[in-house]
Design an enzyme around this catalytic site. Structure first.
Site, PDB file in Angstrom:
ATOM      1  N   SER A  94      -6.267  50.475 -42.681  1.00 56.55           N
ATOM      2  CA  SER A  94      -6.073  49.232 -43.361  1.00 56.55           C
ATOM      3  C   SER A  94      -4.733  49.320 -44.170  1.00 56.55           C
ATOM      4  O   SER A  94      -4.647  50.067 -44.753  1.00 56.55           O
ATOM      5  CB  SER A  94      -7.425  48.343 -44.246  1.00 56.55           C
ATOM      6  OG  SER A  94      -6.839  47.447 -45.040  1.00 56.55           O
ATOM      7  N   TYR A 113     -13.196  50.806 -50.908  1.00 57.24           N
ATOM      8  CA  TYR A 113     -12.709  50.391 -49.492  1.00 57.24           C
ATOM      9  C   TYR A 113     -11.191  51.073 -49.316  1.00 57.24           C
ATOM     10  O   TYR A 113     -10.901  51.491 -48.381  1.00 57.24           O
ATOM     11  CB  TYR A 113     -12.527  48.892 -49.098  1.00 57.24           C
ATOM     12  CG  TYR A 113     -12.143  48.446 -47.826  1.00 57.24           C
ATOM     13  CD1 TYR A 113     -12.783  48.779 -46.646  1.00 57.24           C
ATOM     14  CD2 TYR A 113     -10.776  48.100 -47.553  1.00 57.24           C
ATOM     15  CE1 TYR A 113     -12.208  48.380 -45.213  1.00 57.24           C
ATOM     16  CE2 TYR A 113     -10.361  47.824 -46.293  1.00 57.24           C
ATOM     17  CZ  TYR A 113     -11.049  47.822 -45.460  1.00 57.24           C
ATOM     18  OH  TYR A 113     -10.642  47.733 -44.134  1.00 57.24           O
ATOM     19  N   LYS A 117     -10.030  54.176 -47.273  1.00 57.95           N
ATOM     20  CA  LYS A 117      -9.146  54.048 -46.206  1.00 57.95           C
ATOM     21  C   LYS A 117      -7.941  55.141 -46.227  1.00 57.95           C
ATOM     22  O   LYS A 117      -7.350  55.745 -45.297  1.00 57.95           O
ATOM     23  CB  LYS A 117      -8.663  52.624 -46.070  1.00 57.95           C
ATOM     24  CG  LYS A 117      -9.443  51.698 -45.334  1.00 57.95           C
ATOM     25  CD  LYS A 117     -10.118  52.244 -43.717  1.00 57.95           C
ATOM     26  CE  LYS A 117     -10.889  50.979 -43.139  1.00 57.95           C
ATOM     27  NZ  LYS A 117     -11.183  51.440 -41.871  1.00 57.95           N
TER      28      LYS A 117
END
Length: 215
Positions: A94, A113, A117
């Site tokens: 992402s 998150y 990533k």
């Protein structure tokens, strides 16, 4: 005839709805009994096979899924990748895991998150360096902002967070029309990037455009 193994194939970006008939696709799902749409697709397409394979041993946090789950999955398939003719591994990341993007767009939310990533991007670099001499290409690709919501609308708090993020992204990418990509379009763009990738590109972290444009 290339073969593809796709994790998280029951819905969203992982759903092999745009699979070409001359490709063999193995769709990995956590629970085969609930992947009704995918099973229906497999019944009508002889080149799609559904397998139950949970990449985590327990109900894990996103950090475990995004990093350890990917490592386990790559390690399991490495013997087959080494024997294959394509020798390419695509891992979904992402733009939230890009340091420059996070700094320039002032993204303050989705901390765990984003960290997971960013860690995943480095994991793929390590695989790329380790297996470069064997000609295996590893790519980390951000799929863009994709409409993957299914079922009932997400909670208001989630919608509010997404709205804030979209506004921040719009400031950095004023040319962006604010629309989400459909899953099929994102997958098509990712496959184009993957097909063009050579061993010199191995370890790269790019968008669905093949560069650092994240939307």
């Amino acid at each position: 005839m290339p073969s593809y193994a796709i994790t998280g194939a029951s819905r969203g970006i992982g759903h092999p709805q745009s699979a070409q008939p001359d490709n063999v696709v193995f769709g990995l799902v956590r629970n085969k009994s609930t992947a009704t749409e995918l099973l229906g697709l497999a019944q009508s397409a002889s080149n799609i096979h559904v397998l139950q394979a949970d990449i985590t041993d327990s109900s894990a946090l996103k950090f475990q899924v995004n990093v350890l789950g990917v490592i386990r999955t790559i390690n399991v398939f490495l013997p087959l990748i080494r024997k294959g003719g394509l020798k390419k591994v695509l891992t979904l990341s992402s733009g939230m895991g890009d340091l420059d993007f996070a700094r320039n767009v002032d993204v303050t939310n989705s901390g765990p998150y984003s960290v997971s990533k960013a860690a995943l991007n480095m994991v793929v670099v390590k695989y790329a360096v380790r297996f470069k001499d064997e000609g295996i290409v590893f790519l980390t690709i951000s799929p863009g902002i994709v409409d993957t919501f299914q079922g009932p609308p997400p909670p208001p708090a989630v919608l509010e967070e997404l709205a804030v993020l979209r506004a921040q992204v719009k400031k950095f990418y004023p040319e962006w029309d604010g629309k989400s990509l459909e899953s099929e379009e994102s997958v098509r763009m990712q496959l184009q990037v993957l097909e063009k990738a050579t061993i010199e590109d191995s370890g790269a972290f790019v968008s669905q455009h093949g560069n650092k444009q994240w939307v």
